[in-house]
Design an enzyme around this catalytic site. Structure first.
Site, PDB file in Angstrom:
ATOM      1  N   GLY A  44       0.827  -1.200   0.000  1.00 58.99           N
ATOM      2  CA  GLY A  44       0.000   0.000   0.000  1.00 58.99           C
ATOM      3  C   GLY A  44       0.859   1.247   0.000  1.00 58.99           C
TER       4      GLY A  44
ATOM      5  CD  GLN B  38       3.661   5.647   2.551  1.00 49.91           C
ATOM      6  OE1 GLN B  38       2.591   5.144   2.207  1.00 49.91           O
ATOM      7  NE2 GLN B  38       4.710   4.919   2.920  1.00 49.91           N
TER       8      GLN B  38
ATOM      9  CB  CYS C 177       6.336   1.695   7.168  1.00 56.42           C
ATOM     10  SG  CYS C 177       5.732   3.234   6.456  1.00 56.42           S
ATOM     11  CG  LEU C 178       7.154   0.937   0.958  1.00 60.26           C
ATOM     12  CD1 LEU C 178       6.297   1.266  -0.260  1.00 60.26           C
ATOM     13  CD2 LEU C 178       8.332   0.064   0.566  1.00 60.26           C
TER      14      LEU C 178
ATOM     15  CG  HIS D  44       0.525   0.794   7.183  1.00 63.33           C
ATOM     16  ND1 HIS D  44       1.495   0.333   8.048  1.00 63.33           N
ATOM     17  CD2 HIS D  44       1.169   1.620   6.310  1.00 63.33           C
ATOM     18  CE1 HIS D  44       2.668   0.867   7.715  1.00 63.33           C
ATOM     19  NE2 HIS D  44       2.493   1.642   6.652  1.00 63.33           N
ATOM     20  CD  GLU D  45      -0.557   2.417   2.904  1.00 67.35           C
ATOM     21  OE1 GLU D  45      -0.099   3.574   2.828  1.00 67.35           O
ATOM     22  OE2 GLU D  45       0.176   1.428   3.107  1.00 67.35           O
TER      23      GLU D  45
ATOM     24  CG  HIS E 292       1.306   6.334   5.809  1.00 69.17           C
ATOM     25  ND1 HIS E 292       2.474   6.892   6.272  1.00 69.17           N
ATOM     26  CD2 HIS E 292       1.579   5.025   5.568  1.00 69.17           C
ATOM     27  CE1 HIS E 292       3.419   5.972   6.306  1.00 69.17           C
ATOM     28  NE2 HIS E 292       2.900   4.829   5.889  1.00 69.17           N
TER      29      HIS E 292
END
Length: 161
Positions: A48, A53, A91-92, A133-134, A137
């Site tokens: 995701g 991000q 997480c990226l 998670h997204e 963000h």
């Protein structure tokens, strides 16, 4: 490939702490941003991605669903949560870190599709975790915010090194 992945903002970039703005009009640039996000997440081999991000402070996300396809979401909001489980997440935007995070097992999410149509999505398991998670963000919350205070302080000291 490396160049495309350079667009992913990483901790402590300040845009990751900003609550994104809702999209009020679905323009070509919004649709292009979602397409770009999809390309980045495929290259990063992630599950995701939220718009902040990649430096866009808009409420946009892409997330992997059970059928191994990605969904594009505009202004996603969680309407209902059921159950809970603790699983490890990466997480990226916080590379090379895995943190155990408590999340709901099941979700009801409301969002707009790229045509501006209101949609309701009911998910459980891994897709529910990805969406939470997204959406975190989009609200300026990183996985490190789920750490207990003393572990977060330790993380911050170690991560700076």
């Amino acid at each position: 490939m490396k160049k495309e992945l350079d667009v992913i903002r990483t901790f402590p970039d300040s845009i990751l702490k900003v609550k994104t703005k809702n999209v009020t009009e679905i323009t070509e640039s919004i649709i292009n941003a979602l397409d770009d996000m999809l390309n980045v997440i495929h290259l990063a081999d992630g599950a995701g991605l939220a718009a902040n991000q990649i430096g866009i402070a808009k409420s946009l996300a892409v997330a992997l669903m059970d059928d191994k396809k990605f969904i594009k979401l505009i202004n996603p909001t969680i309407k209902e949560m059921k159950g809970e489980e603790i699983e490890e997440e990466g997480c990226l935007s916080v590379p090379h870190v895995r943190i155990e995070v408590r999340r709901a097992k099941e979700l009801v999410v409301e969002y707009l599709d790229i045509k501006g149509k209101e949609k309701i999505l009911e998910v459980k398991g891994f897709p529910a975790r990805v969406l939470q998670h997204e959406i975190d963000h989009l609200n300026g919350i990183l996985i490190i915010e789920h750490l207990p205070p003393e572990e977060k302080l330790k993380f911050l000291r170690e991560y700076k090194k």
